[in-house]
Motif scaffolding. Structure first.
Motif, PDB file in Angstrom:
ATOM      1  N   GLY A   1       0.819  -1.209   0.000  1.00 26.17           N
ATOM      2  CA  GLY A   1       0.000   0.000   0.000  1.00 26.17           C
ATOM      3  C   GLY A   1       0.852   1.258   0.000  1.00 26.17           C
ATOM      4  O   GLY A   1       2.074   1.212  -0.213  1.00 26.17           O
ATOM      5  N   GLY A   2       0.209   2.371   0.276  1.00 28.08           N
ATOM      6  CA  GLY A   2       0.892   3.657   0.258  1.00 28.08           C
ATOM      7  C   GLY A   2       2.021   3.749   1.271  1.00 28.08           C
ATOM      8  O   GLY A   2       3.025   4.439   1.035  1.00 28.08           O
TER       9      GLY A   2
ATOM     10  N   TRP B   1      13.458   3.058  -8.405  1.00 32.92           N
ATOM     11  CA  TRP B   1      12.470   2.206  -7.745  1.00 32.92           C
ATOM     12  C   TRP B   1      11.245   2.017  -8.624  1.00 32.92           C
ATOM     13  O   TRP B   1      10.988   2.810  -9.537  1.00 32.92           O
ATOM     14  N   ILE B   2      10.541   0.927  -8.347  1.00 26.32           N
ATOM     15  CA  ILE B   2       9.331   0.569  -9.101  1.00 26.32           C
ATOM     16  C   ILE B   2       8.191   0.386  -8.105  1.00 26.32           C
ATOM     17  O   ILE B   2       8.367  -0.280  -7.084  1.00 26.32           O
TER      18      ILE B   2
ATOM     19  N   SER C   1      -1.475   7.262  -4.379  1.00 27.50           N
ATOM     20  CA  SER C   1      -0.149   7.473  -3.797  1.00 27.50           C
ATOM     21  C   SER C   1       1.000   6.950  -4.649  1.00 27.50           C
ATOM     22  O   SER C   1       2.115   7.435  -4.535  1.00 27.50           O
ATOM     23  N   SER C   2       0.733   5.958  -5.530  1.00 28.72           N
ATOM     24  CA  SER C   2       1.845   5.378  -6.290  1.00 28.72           C
ATOM     25  C   SER C   2       2.337   6.314  -7.400  1.00 28.72           C
ATOM     26  O   SER C   2       3.424   6.145  -7.922  1.00 28.72           O
TER      27      SER C   2
ATOM     28  N   VAL D   1       5.308   2.102 -12.684  1.00 29.06           N
ATOM     29  CA  VAL D   1       4.261   1.752 -11.716  1.00 29.06           C
ATOM     30  C   VAL D   1       3.379   0.691 -12.367  1.00 29.06           C
ATOM     31  O   VAL D   1       2.961   0.852 -13.513  1.00 29.06           O
ATOM     32  N   ILE D   2       3.149  -0.393 -11.642  1.00 24.53           N
ATOM     33  CA  ILE D   2       2.289  -1.464 -12.157  1.00 24.53           C
ATOM     34  C   ILE D   2       1.098  -1.634 -11.222  1.00 24.53           C
ATOM     35  O   ILE D   2       1.256  -2.104 -10.093  1.00 24.53           O
ATOM     36  N   CYS D   3      -0.066  -1.242 -11.681  1.00 20.83           N
ATOM     37  CA  CYS D   3      -1.279  -1.413 -10.876  1.00 20.83           C
ATOM     38  C   CYS D   3      -1.988  -2.672 -11.349  1.00 20.83           C
ATOM     39  O   CYS D   3      -2.780  -2.632 -12.294  1.00 20.83           O
ATOM     40  N   ASP D   4      -1.677  -3.783 -10.719  1.00 18.99           N
ATOM     41  CA  ASP D   4      -2.303  -5.048 -11.122  1.00 18.99           C
ATOM     42  C   ASP D   4      -3.536  -5.282 -10.253  1.00 18.99           C
ATOM     43  O   ASP D   4      -3.425  -5.477  -9.041  1.00 18.99           O
TER      44      ASP D   4
END
Ligand SMILES: NC(=O)c1ccc[n+]([C@@H]2O[C@H](COP(=O)([O-])OP(=O)(O)OC[C@H]3O[C@@H](n4cnc5c(N)ncnc54)[C@H](O)[C@@H]3O)[C@@H](O)[C@H]2O)c1
Ligand SMILES: [Zn+2]
Length: 357
Positions: free
Chosen positions: A100-101, A120-121, A133-134, A159-162
């Motif tokens: 999370g954030g 960073w990823i 937040s990502s 950023v990977i929002c899976d």
């Protein structure tokens, strides 16, 4: 989607089961080593990522960290630097922030300071982190004097929002994320607000189609705001603070124990809506729509003994207050905001009473 800043491109991917994109990216960038930060609530997700790297020849390390906001205590950061040093992370290494954030903010902060900065990823796993937040590169940790007081701007390289990860979220984490999603609809886009209003029940249950749609639309708003004001100095990103002045005060007063961030923001948006009416910016008809919509998102009630005086005093101490005057992002309509510096104590009190009605 891409975030474009200073001639650089930072990809932001959203979708269901898109983790293989992570490996592709890491291979393309030829990082020397990969360090995965995550907590015990993400064991399954962590395994998936470990499996992904197993077959590749990339050196991969796991650094377990504590779950939740307490990770952001500045003291808990020190041993993480130690882990990186022990495992010989170098300037060509990359940190993966899975969680999370709290993990995103902390891992981003560590990445920006370790050896004067490594990449960073972000792999956000809460709804709040995926929609808010990502993205934007704000990293930070907490001081005992207050939240996010120590931090940097350091954009994640990817950023990977899976959305597969959202399945294990509890109802409160979901409501919290919907709080931030609603913020985009209320401040930027009446059509999106209407979509959220019509699909709220599906959103509360994480319906994959509706949720993915809401995530993508939210990300677009966030990306646009960050692209026009990367360092939050021009007032463009200020809109994203809608509901946050009151929300932060509520979080501070309750010592971050009673509300998830987005839940406090929902209370803050209720307050800001009433204040917008009190200040004569927002017509009652629009206020009613917002009020009724927000009331449908379950949130813990306000503390029974919450005094308006304490809230206002706490708001003034917020780092965004300048010259002791609190600047509020208020509404002129759904999708249209105004910045108001002239709010008086009486206005605040009136809004507080209206909100409690
Ligand atoms: N950098 C920014 O721009 C920005 C914006 C908004 C909020 N924030 C920060 O984000 C933090 C809040 O983030 P959050 O709401 O994601 O909470 P969080 O990171 O504290 O996570 C809440 C809990 O959910 C668990 N969790 C995470 N993913 C899960 C999953 N898929 N399934 C089950 N449990 C899971 C975590 O282990 C943790 O216990 C705050 O510190 C806030 O200041 C930062
Ligand atoms: Zn927020």
């Amino acid at each position: 989607m891409n975030l474009k800043l200073r001639g650089q491109v930072f990809p932001i991917l959203a979708g269901f089961k898109i983790l293989p994109e992570l490996l592709k990216f890491v291979k393309k960038k030829k990082y020397s080593k990969v360090y995965l930060l995550s907590d015990e609530n993400l064991k399954e997700a962590r395994k998936k990522i470990a499996r992904l790297f197993e077959k590749s020849k990339i050196e991969f390390f796991e650094i377990p960290v504590r779950a939740g906001e307490s990770l952001k205590d500045i003291e808990s950061v020190y041993p993480i630097y130690g882990e990186l040093l022990k495992n010989k992370a170098d300037r060509d290494s990359v940190i993966l922030a899975l969680g999370g954030g709290s993990i995103g903010d902390t891992a981003g902060f560590i990445a920006s300071t370790y050896l004067r900065g490594i990449e960073w990823i972000g792999i956000p796993t809460t709804l709040l982190a995926q929609v808010d937040s990502s993205v934007g590169g704000k990293t930070g940790v907490n001081h005992s004097a207050g939240k996010n007081l120590i931090g940097t701007f350091h954009q994640p390289s990817l950023v990977i929002c899976d959305t597969q990860f959202l399945a294990t979220l509890g109802p409160r984490e979901i409501a919290s994320g919907i709080g931030e999603i609603s913020k985009y609809g209320i401040t930027y886009d009446p059509k999106f607000f209407q979509f959220l209003d019509e699909n709220l029940n599906a959103l509360l249950k994480i319906n994959s189609k509706v949720t993915s749609n809401a995530i993508e639309r939210s990300l677009k708003f966030k990306i646009k705001a960050v692209e026009s004001d990367e360092y939050d100095r021009k007032g463009v990103r200020e809109v994203l603070n809608f509901g946050h002045t009151f929300g932060h005060a509520l979080e501070t007063i309750t010592h971050y124990e009673t509300y998830q961030h987005g839940e406090a923001v929902i209370w803050g948006m209720r307050f800001a809506t009433e204040l917008s009416v009190v200040r004569g910016h927002l017509p009652e008809k629009a206020a009613k729509k917002i009020r009724e919509f927000l009331a449908r998102i379950p949130t813990p009630p306000l503390p029974a003994d919450l005094s308006s005086a304490l809230v206002f005093q706490t708001m003034k101490k917020d780092k965004k207050a300048s010259q002791n005057k609190v600047r509020f992002v208020l509404l002129k309509n759904i999708g249209k905001t105004v910045s108001d510096r002239e709010v008086t104590e009486t206005d605040l009190e009136n809004a507080f009473q209206r909100m409690k009605r």
